[in-house]
Design a protein around this motif. Sequence first.
Motif, PDB file in Angstrom:
ATOM      1  N   HIS A 154       0.839  -1.193   0.000  1.00  0.00           N
ATOM      2  CA  HIS A 154       0.000   0.000   0.000  1.00  0.00           C
ATOM      3  C   HIS A 154       0.881   1.253   0.000  1.00  0.00           C
ATOM      4  N   ALA A 155       1.921   1.242   0.813  1.00  0.00           N
ATOM      5  CA  ALA A 155       2.780   2.431   0.931  1.00  0.00           C
ATOM      6  C   ALA A 155       3.478   2.778  -0.377  1.00  0.00           C
ATOM      7  N   VAL A 156       3.937   1.767  -1.106  1.00  0.00           N
ATOM      8  CA  VAL A 156       4.755   2.062  -2.295  1.00  0.00           C
ATOM      9  C   VAL A 156       4.016   1.928  -3.625  1.00  0.00           C
ATOM     10  N   LYS A 157       2.797   1.351  -3.610  1.00  0.00           N
ATOM     11  CA  LYS A 157       2.092   1.186  -4.888  1.00  0.00           C
ATOM     12  C   LYS A 157       0.610   1.513  -4.821  1.00  0.00           C
ATOM     13  N   ASP A 158      -0.098   0.975  -3.847  1.00  0.00           N
ATOM     14  CA  ASP A 158      -1.549   1.029  -3.874  1.00  0.00           C
ATOM     15  C   ASP A 158      -2.165   2.263  -3.238  1.00  0.00           C
ATOM     16  N   CYS A 159      -1.441   2.989  -2.429  1.00  0.00           N
ATOM     17  CA  CYS A 159      -1.965   4.226  -1.833  1.00  0.00           C
ATOM     18  C   CYS A 159      -2.355   5.186  -2.969  1.00  0.00           C
ATOM     19  N   LEU A 160      -3.451   5.877  -2.810  1.00  0.00           N
ATOM     20  CA  LEU A 160      -3.879   6.790  -3.872  1.00  0.00           C
ATOM     21  C   LEU A 160      -2.804   7.831  -4.186  1.00  0.00           C
ATOM     22  N   LYS A 161      -2.111   8.296  -3.162  1.00  0.00           N
ATOM     23  CA  LYS A 161      -1.043   9.279  -3.399  1.00  0.00           C
ATOM     24  C   LYS A 161       0.149   8.640  -4.117  1.00  0.00           C
ATOM     25  N   ALA A 162       0.432   7.370  -3.824  1.00  0.00           N
ATOM     26  CA  ALA A 162       1.492   6.654  -4.546  1.00  0.00           C
ATOM     27  C   ALA A 162       1.078   6.450  -5.999  1.00  0.00           C
ATOM     28  N   GLN A 163      -0.187   6.119  -6.226  1.00  0.00           N
ATOM     29  CA  GLN A 163      -0.661   5.929  -7.602  1.00  0.00           C
ATOM     30  C   GLN A 163      -0.568   7.236  -8.396  1.00  0.00           C
ATOM     31  N   PHE A 164      -0.923   8.334  -7.754  1.00  0.00           N
ATOM     32  CA  PHE A 164      -0.792   9.640  -8.408  1.00  0.00           C
ATOM     33  C   PHE A 164       0.670   9.900  -8.768  1.00  0.00           C
ATOM     34  N   PHE A 165       1.567   9.584  -7.837  1.00  0.00           N
ATOM     35  CA  PHE A 165       3.006   9.745  -8.048  1.00  0.00           C
ATOM     36  C   PHE A 165       3.470   8.896  -9.231  1.00  0.00           C
ATOM     37  N   TRP A 166       3.094   7.600  -9.252  1.00  0.00           N
ATOM     38  CA  TRP A 166       3.512   6.718 -10.349  1.00  0.00           C
ATOM     39  C   TRP A 166       2.941   7.172 -11.680  1.00  0.00           C
ATOM     40  N   ASN A 167       1.690   7.573 -11.680  1.00  0.00           N
ATOM     41  CA  ASN A 167       1.087   8.014 -12.943  1.00  0.00           C
ATOM     42  C   ASN A 167       1.779   9.253 -13.508  1.00  0.00           C
ATOM     43  N   SER A 168       2.379  10.054 -12.648  1.00  0.00           N
ATOM     44  CA  SER A 168       3.083  11.249 -13.134  1.00  0.00           C
ATOM     45  C   SER A 168       4.316  10.876 -13.966  1.00  0.00           C
ATOM     46  N   PHE A 169       4.808   9.642 -13.773  1.00  0.00           N
ATOM     47  CA  PHE A 169       5.959   9.183 -14.561  1.00  0.00           C
ATOM     48  C   PHE A 169       5.555   8.515 -15.864  1.00  0.00           C
ATOM     49  N   SER A 170       4.305   8.112 -15.979  1.00  0.00           N
ATOM     50  CA  SER A 170       3.858   7.282 -17.100  1.00  0.00           C
ATOM     51  C   SER A 170       4.768   6.062 -17.240  1.00  0.00           C
ATOM     52  N   PRO A 171       4.652   5.102 -16.329  1.00  0.00           N
ATOM     53  CA  PRO A 171       5.506   3.905 -16.392  1.00  0.00           C
ATOM     54  C   PRO A 171       5.439   3.247 -17.762  1.00  0.00           C
ATOM     55  N   PRO A 172       6.552   2.683 -18.237  1.00  0.00           N
ATOM     56  CA  PRO A 172       6.613   2.123 -19.599  1.00  0.00           C
ATOM     57  C   PRO A 172       5.953   0.750 -19.724  1.00  0.00           C
ATOM     58  N   CYS A 173       4.804   0.573 -19.101  1.00  0.00           N
ATOM     59  CA  CYS A 173       3.989  -0.629 -19.281  1.00  0.00           C
ATOM     60  C   CYS A 173       2.552  -0.216 -19.010  1.00  0.00           C
ATOM     61  N   SER A 174       1.611  -1.101 -19.315  1.00  0.00           N
ATOM     62  CA  SER A 174       0.209  -0.721 -19.148  1.00  0.00           C
ATOM     63  C   SER A 174      -0.118  -0.500 -17.668  1.00  0.00           C
TER      64      SER A 174
END
Length: 125
Positions: free
Chosen positions: A19-39
């Motif tokens: 949850h802390a590194v992936k599933d938290c809504l704030k973590a998801q917002f953070f990851w989406n800002s990078f546009s990870p190179p996979c779906s």
Amino acid sequence: MNISPLCPVCNAAPETIIHAVKDCLKAQFFWNSFSPPCSAASFFGTQLMVWLRINCKLMRQCDVYELDWAIIFPIAVWVLWLNKNSIVFGKSSTPKDLKAETLAKAAEMAYLGIAEKHRKSKIRI
Ligand SMILES: [Zn+2]
């Protein structure tokens, strides 16, 4: 001691590593800002160890940052973890730009890796 079992960042879900590194809504917002190179489905839909292993090996360069995802990703995880800890221990005073912090550290790591390769090649000559 009265310790909340909830995530200290969002206070909306139990505090777990994933949850802390992936599933938290704030973590998801953070990851989406990078546009990870996979779906998004494969990025957010995998279990912790698989997610870490796949992304740490993904040598696809991000066009925007000119850095391999395999360099950005582990540093981003570390930055998220440190940010959570700074909230837990009351050291977070102002909101940080976690993306900028991640990219700066990733660029430093990439440079150190390139510098190390250069040093090794000089030794061989
Ligand atoms: Zn959370």
